[in-house]
Design a protein around this motif. Structure first.
Motif, PDB file in Angstrom:
ATOM      1  N   ALA A 155       0.818  -1.220   0.000  1.00 53.82           N
ATOM      2  CA  ALA A 155       0.000   0.000   0.000  1.00 53.82           C
ATOM      3  C   ALA A 155       0.852   1.269   0.000  1.00 53.82           C
ATOM      4  O   ALA A 155       0.325   2.361  -0.180  1.00 53.82           O
ATOM      5  CB  ALA A 155      -0.926   0.003   1.208  1.00 53.82           C
ATOM      6  N   TYR A 156       2.151   1.122   0.183  1.00 57.40           N
ATOM      7  CA  TYR A 156       3.053   2.280   0.230  1.00 57.40           C
ATOM      8  C   TYR A 156       3.584   2.575  -1.165  1.00 57.40           C
ATOM      9  O   TYR A 156       4.164   1.710  -1.813  1.00 57.40           O
ATOM     10  CB  TYR A 156       4.210   2.021   1.199  1.00 57.40           C
ATOM     11  N   LYS A 157       3.371   3.821  -1.610  1.00 56.98           N
ATOM     12  CA  LYS A 157       3.834   4.262  -2.926  1.00 56.98           C
ATOM     13  C   LYS A 157       5.088   5.107  -2.764  1.00 56.98           C
ATOM     14  O   LYS A 157       5.175   5.951  -1.860  1.00 56.98           O
ATOM     15  CB  LYS A 157       2.754   5.084  -3.638  1.00 56.98           C
ATOM     16  N   THR A 158       6.065   4.913  -3.629  1.00 58.00           N
ATOM     17  CA  THR A 158       7.297   5.693  -3.583  1.00 58.00           C
ATOM     18  C   THR A 158       6.998   7.140  -3.955  1.00 58.00           C
ATOM     19  O   THR A 158       6.422   7.409  -5.011  1.00 58.00           O
ATOM     20  CB  THR A 158       8.353   5.101  -4.526  1.00 58.00           C
ATOM     21  N   VAL A 159       7.364   8.071  -3.062  1.00 57.01           N
ATOM     22  CA  VAL A 159       7.140   9.491  -3.312  1.00 57.01           C
ATOM     23  C   VAL A 159       8.436  10.268  -3.467  1.00 57.01           C
ATOM     24  O   VAL A 159       8.433  11.398  -3.951  1.00 57.01           O
ATOM     25  CB  VAL A 159       6.260  10.143  -2.221  1.00 57.01           C
ATOM     26  N   ASN A 160       9.559   9.669  -3.091  1.00 59.55           N
ATOM     27  CA  ASN A 160      10.852  10.326  -3.223  1.00 59.55           C
ATOM     28  C   ASN A 160      11.942   9.276  -3.043  1.00 59.55           C
ATOM     29  O   ASN A 160      11.701   8.219  -2.457  1.00 59.55           O
ATOM     30  CB  ASN A 160      11.000  11.424  -2.156  1.00 59.55           C
ATOM     31  N   SER A 161      13.123   9.580  -3.533  1.00 55.14           N
ATOM     32  CA  SER A 161      14.263   8.690  -3.347  1.00 55.14           C
ATOM     33  C   SER A 161      15.541   9.499  -3.477  1.00 55.14           C
ATOM     34  O   SER A 161      15.540  10.587  -4.048  1.00 55.14           O
ATOM     35  CB  SER A 161      14.247   7.547  -4.361  1.00 55.14           C
ATOM     36  N   ALA A 162      16.616   8.956  -2.935  1.00 55.14           N
ATOM     37  CA  ALA A 162      17.920   9.605  -3.015  1.00 55.14           C
ATOM     38  C   ALA A 162      18.993   8.535  -3.143  1.00 55.14           C
ATOM     39  O   ALA A 162      19.037   7.611  -2.334  1.00 55.14           O
ATOM     40  CB  ALA A 162      18.166  10.467  -1.787  1.00 55.14           C
ATOM     41  N   PRO A 163      19.862   8.657  -4.157  1.00 50.98           N
ATOM     42  CA  PRO A 163      20.945   7.679  -4.298  1.00 50.98           C
ATOM     43  C   PRO A 163      21.981   7.859  -3.195  1.00 50.98           C
ATOM     44  O   PRO A 163      22.231   8.969  -2.732  1.00 50.98           O
ATOM     45  CB  PRO A 163      21.532   7.997  -5.670  1.00 50.98           C
ATOM     46  N   ILE A 164      22.563   6.752  -2.797  1.00 50.75           N
ATOM     47  CA  ILE A 164      23.665   6.761  -1.833  1.00 50.75           C
ATOM     48  C   ILE A 164      24.901   6.345  -2.626  1.00 50.75           C
ATOM     49  O   ILE A 164      25.307   5.182  -2.620  1.00 50.75           O
ATOM     50  CB  ILE A 164      23.398   5.823  -0.646  1.00 50.75           C
ATOM     51  N   GLY A 165      25.436   7.303  -3.359  1.00 54.84           N
ATOM     52  CA  GLY A 165      26.526   7.010  -4.282  1.00 54.84           C
ATOM     53  C   GLY A 165      26.070   5.926  -5.240  1.00 54.84           C
ATOM     54  O   GLY A 165      24.931   5.943  -5.715  1.00 54.84           O
ATOM     55  N   SER A 166      26.943   4.983  -5.506  1.00 54.85           N
ATOM     56  CA  SER A 166      26.583   3.833  -6.347  1.00 54.85           C
ATOM     57  C   SER A 166      26.214   2.614  -5.500  1.00 54.85           C
ATOM     58  O   SER A 166      25.936   1.548  -6.039  1.00 54.85           O
ATOM     59  CB  SER A 166      27.749   3.486  -7.269  1.00 54.85           C
ATOM     60  N   LEU A 167      26.176   2.790  -4.171  1.00 55.31           N
ATOM     61  CA  LEU A 167      25.960   1.662  -3.260  1.00 55.31           C
ATOM     62  C   LEU A 167      24.505   1.268  -3.102  1.00 55.31           C
ATOM     63  O   LEU A 167      24.201   0.135  -2.745  1.00 55.31           O
ATOM     64  CB  LEU A 167      26.551   1.987  -1.886  1.00 55.31           C
ATOM     65  N   GLY A 168      23.580   2.209  -3.336  1.00 58.09           N
ATOM     66  CA  GLY A 168      22.163   1.910  -3.154  1.00 58.09           C
ATOM     67  C   GLY A 168      21.336   3.171  -3.165  1.00 58.09           C
ATOM     68  O   GLY A 168      21.793   4.244  -3.569  1.00 58.09           O
ATOM     69  N   THR A 169      20.116   3.049  -2.669  1.00 56.73           N
ATOM     70  CA  THR A 169      19.162   4.153  -2.674  1.00 56.73           C
ATOM     71  C   THR A 169      18.328   4.091  -1.407  1.00 56.73           C
ATOM     72  O   THR A 169      17.974   3.010  -0.940  1.00 56.73           O
ATOM     73  CB  THR A 169      18.228   4.043  -3.902  1.00 56.73           C
ATOM     74  N   VAL A 170      18.010   5.259  -0.866  1.00 55.59           N
ATOM     75  CA  VAL A 170      17.048   5.335   0.231  1.00 55.59           C
ATOM     76  C   VAL A 170      15.737   5.832  -0.371  1.00 55.59           C
ATOM     77  O   VAL A 170      15.717   6.757  -1.178  1.00 55.59           O
ATOM     78  CB  VAL A 170      17.547   6.223   1.397  1.00 55.59           C
ATOM     79  N   TYR A 171      14.654   5.147  -0.022  1.00 53.82           N
ATOM     80  CA  TYR A 171      13.332   5.426  -0.584  1.00 53.82           C
ATOM     81  C   TYR A 171      12.403   5.948   0.502  1.00 53.82           C
ATOM     82  O   TYR A 171      12.348   5.383   1.601  1.00 53.82           O
ATOM     83  CB  TYR A 171      12.714   4.159  -1.165  1.00 53.82           C
ATOM     84  N   LEU A 172      11.641   7.000   0.166  1.00 51.90           N
ATOM     85  CA  LEU A 172      10.578   7.513   1.004  1.00 51.90           C
ATOM     86  C   LEU A 172       9.264   7.098   0.359  1.00 51.90           C
ATOM     87  O   LEU A 172       9.029   7.377  -0.819  1.00 51.90           O
ATOM     88  CB  LEU A 172      10.643   9.040   1.102  1.00 51.90           C
ATOM     89  N   THR A 173       8.417   6.413   1.115  1.00 50.44           N
ATOM     90  CA  THR A 173       7.128   5.969   0.597  1.00 50.44           C
ATOM     91  C   THR A 173       6.016   6.522   1.481  1.00 50.44           C
ATOM     92  O   THR A 173       6.263   6.971   2.603  1.00 50.44           O
ATOM     93  CB  THR A 173       7.039   4.428   0.545  1.00 50.44           C
ATOM     94  N   TYR A 174       4.785   6.478   0.956  1.00 41.76           N
ATOM     95  CA  TYR A 174       3.636   7.019   1.686  1.00 41.76           C
ATOM     96  C   TYR A 174       2.409   6.156   1.439  1.00 41.76           C
ATOM     97  O   TYR A 174       2.165   5.709   0.319  1.00 41.76           O
ATOM     98  CB  TYR A 174       3.355   8.456   1.227  1.00 41.76           C
ATOM     99  N   ASN A 175       1.649   5.936   2.511  1.00 40.81           N
ATOM    100  CA  ASN A 175       0.397   5.195   2.436  1.00 40.81           C
ATOM    101  C   ASN A 175      -0.733   6.189   2.700  1.00 40.81           C
ATOM    102  O   ASN A 175      -0.921   6.636   3.839  1.00 40.81           O
ATOM    103  CB  ASN A 175       0.394   4.071   3.474  1.00 40.81           C
ATOM    104  N   SER A 176      -1.483   6.540   1.672  1.00 42.93           N
ATOM    105  CA  SER A 176      -2.534   7.552   1.816  1.00 42.93           C
ATOM    106  C   SER A 176      -3.707   7.074   2.675  1.00 42.93           C
ATOM    107  O   SER A 176      -4.436   7.887   3.236  1.00 42.93           O
ATOM    108  CB  SER A 176      -3.041   8.002   0.442  1.00 42.93           C
ATOM    109  N   SER A 177      -3.880   5.777   2.832  1.00 41.72           N
ATOM    110  CA  SER A 177      -5.004   5.290   3.639  1.00 41.72           C
ATOM    111  C   SER A 177      -4.757   5.421   5.144  1.00 41.72           C
ATOM    112  O   SER A 177      -5.711   5.556   5.911  1.00 41.72           O
ATOM    113  CB  SER A 177      -5.350   3.844   3.290  1.00 41.72           C
ATOM    114  N   ASN A 178      -3.494   5.408   5.581  1.00 44.84           N
ATOM    115  CA  ASN A 178      -3.239   5.555   7.016  1.00 44.84           C
ATOM    116  C   ASN A 178      -2.386   6.778   7.358  1.00 44.84           C
ATOM    117  O   ASN A 178      -2.109   7.030   8.528  1.00 44.84           O
ATOM    118  CB  ASN A 178      -2.621   4.276   7.607  1.00 44.84           C
ATOM    119  N   GLY A 179      -1.928   7.527   6.347  1.00 39.97           N
ATOM    120  CA  GLY A 179      -1.160   8.743   6.575  1.00 39.97           C
ATOM    121  C   GLY A 179       0.270   8.519   7.031  1.00 39.97           C
ATOM    122  O   GLY A 179       0.932   9.446   7.482  1.00 39.97           O
TER     123      GLY A 179
END
Length: 149
Positions: free
Chosen positions: A43-67
């Motif tokens: 239920a969580y949709k990706t709303v933002n992300s940021a690369p951590i160099g070439s090692l990976g990515t941190v993702y911010l997600t949001y669930n509109s049904s529970n806030g």
């Protein structure tokens, strides 16, 4: 067993204090090729992300049904366990959550209630980190910092 860890970052206009909580479990390393929805829930949709160099990515997600917002830091190349962290902080409510430890594929999920609030979030893999302050709110421009510890 939980260990509380405080992360402090200073911004040009604000000081950001983030408490990240570590959960000692294997769930954060259970699956290679994990997606943000696999970590946080379908239920969580990706709303933002940021690369951590070439090692990976941190993702911010949001669930509109529970806030709730959720963050997960996902490695590009899962493998040998290495230090991975993720955190999220809501300055207006002084609420934070996080996860860190030696993981094979990702850290998280970490959840906070964020409906109607700016959030600050980030993560790290090995000694490379990214932090995003005041994101996903209309009034303020987000501020991103990537660096090496």
């Amino acid at each position: 067993m939980r260990i509380t860890r405080n992360i402090v970052a200073a911004g040009a206009l604000t000081a950001l204090a983030v408490g990240a909580t570590t959960a000692l479990s294997t769930t954060a390393s259970a699956a290679p090729n994990i997606t943000p929805q696999g970590a946080c829930g379908s239920a969580y949709k990706t709303v933002n992300s940021a690369p951590i160099g070439s090692l990976g990515t941190v993702y911010l997600t949001y669930n509109s049904s529970n806030g709730k917002n959720c963050v997960a830091t996902i490695r590009t190349n899962p493998g040998k366990a290495t230090y991975v962290s993720t955190y999220i902080y809501v300055p207006d409510t002084d609420t934070s959550a996080g996860d860190d430890g030696n993981y094979t594929s990702y850290a998280g999920p970490a959840y906070v209630y964020g409906k109607g609030y700016c959030v600050s979030w980030g993560g790290s893999i090995d000694n490379v980190y990214v932090s995003v302050e005041h994101s996903n709110c209309a009034a303020l421009k987000e501020h991103r910092v990537t660096g090496i510890r």
